[in-house]
Design an enzyme around this catalytic site. Structure first.
Site, PDB file in Angstrom:
ATOM      1  N   ASN A 121      13.738  44.965  64.096  1.00 56.71           N
ATOM      2  CA  ASN A 121      13.579  44.371  62.764  1.00 56.71           C
ATOM      3  C   ASN A 121      13.055  45.406  61.781  1.00 56.71           C
ATOM      4  OD1 ASN A 121      13.962  41.288  63.295  1.00 56.71           O
ATOM      5  ND2 ASN A 121      12.794  42.106  64.996  1.00 56.71           N
ATOM      6  N   THR A 179      16.553  42.937  69.099  1.00 52.08           N
ATOM      7  CA  THR A 179      16.753  43.448  67.753  1.00 52.08           C
ATOM      8  C   THR A 179      15.596  44.350  67.347  1.00 52.08           C
ATOM      9  OG1 THR A 179      15.698  41.500  66.746  1.00 52.08           O
ATOM     10  CG2 THR A 179      18.100  41.452  66.965  1.00 52.08           C
ATOM     11  N   GLU A 223      17.475  41.884  60.844  1.00 55.49           N
ATOM     12  CA  GLU A 223      17.384  42.122  62.281  1.00 55.49           C
ATOM     13  C   GLU A 223      18.575  42.950  62.743  1.00 55.49           C
ATOM     14  OE1 GLU A 223      15.498  38.013  63.807  1.00 55.49           O
ATOM     15  OE2 GLU A 223      17.326  37.815  62.606  1.00 55.49           O
TER      16      GLU A 223
END
Length: 183
Positions: A32, A30, A117
């Site tokens: 973020n 991910t 995320e």
């Protein structure tokens, strides 16, 4: 079919360090962003869950050199230090791509602070901490929920990714890719 209000919601942010669970625990990396950027975006307040849309990464990026664990930081998002380098996002990685985004408290992990995320549906050659990220949030998939196991969580994330790709392909969101926001 165009996005239904309040969508699209456009977010201009930057990639920060997260908990480090997307890649390591789940195998689903991910990017973020500060939760405050998402919360200030115009999405209905308090609506945690899974969203879908489009993302574009650009600019210079760096390396994560210090990353405190949730244990060191008391379940809050980890503190990070990013060293900026002269590396730039390569053209094949700097295009508009499908994304799913989890916003909320991650009940499976028991976060004490909200997080945002973004999983971009693309295989990047490197991590890109500090890079600019532009998001067009186009809709909501489901509320956040808890899971009995990591495997159940991974299975649901994979379902979210499939659903996002199907919705984006079927509903004519292609015109958003050429929106001035992404230029």
């Amino acid at each position: 079919m165009p996005p239904v209000p309040p969508y699209p919601v456009f977010i201009d942010s930057h990639v920060i360090g997260g908990f480090g669970r997307g890649s390591s625990d789940l195998g689903i990396p991910t990017a973020n962003i500060p939760a405050s950027d998402f919360l200030a975006s115009g999405i209905p307040k308090g609506q945690t869950g899974i969203y879908f849309g489009l993302a574009k990464i650009s600019g210079k990026y760096g390396t994560l050199v210090r990353h405190t664990s949730p244990e060191e930081n008391g379940s809050k998002p980890p503190a990070t230090e990013i060293v900026q380098t002269e590396k730039s996002i390569v053209p094949k990685d700097g295009v508009v791509l499908p994304m799913v985004m989890s916003v909320g408290w991650n009940p499976f992990y028991g976060n004490s602070e909200p997080s945002a995320e973004v999983h971009i549906v693309h295989k990047f050659a490197e991590q890109f901490y500090g890079a600019a990220i532009k998001l067009a949030v186009l809709g909501y998939i489901r509320p956040e929920q808890n899971f009995a196991s990591v495997d159940a969580l991974i299975e649901e994330i994979m379902n979210d990714i499939r659903k996002a790709k199907e919705i984006l392909a079927e509903n004519g969101f292609k015109q958003i890719e050429s929106n001035e926001f992404f230029k």
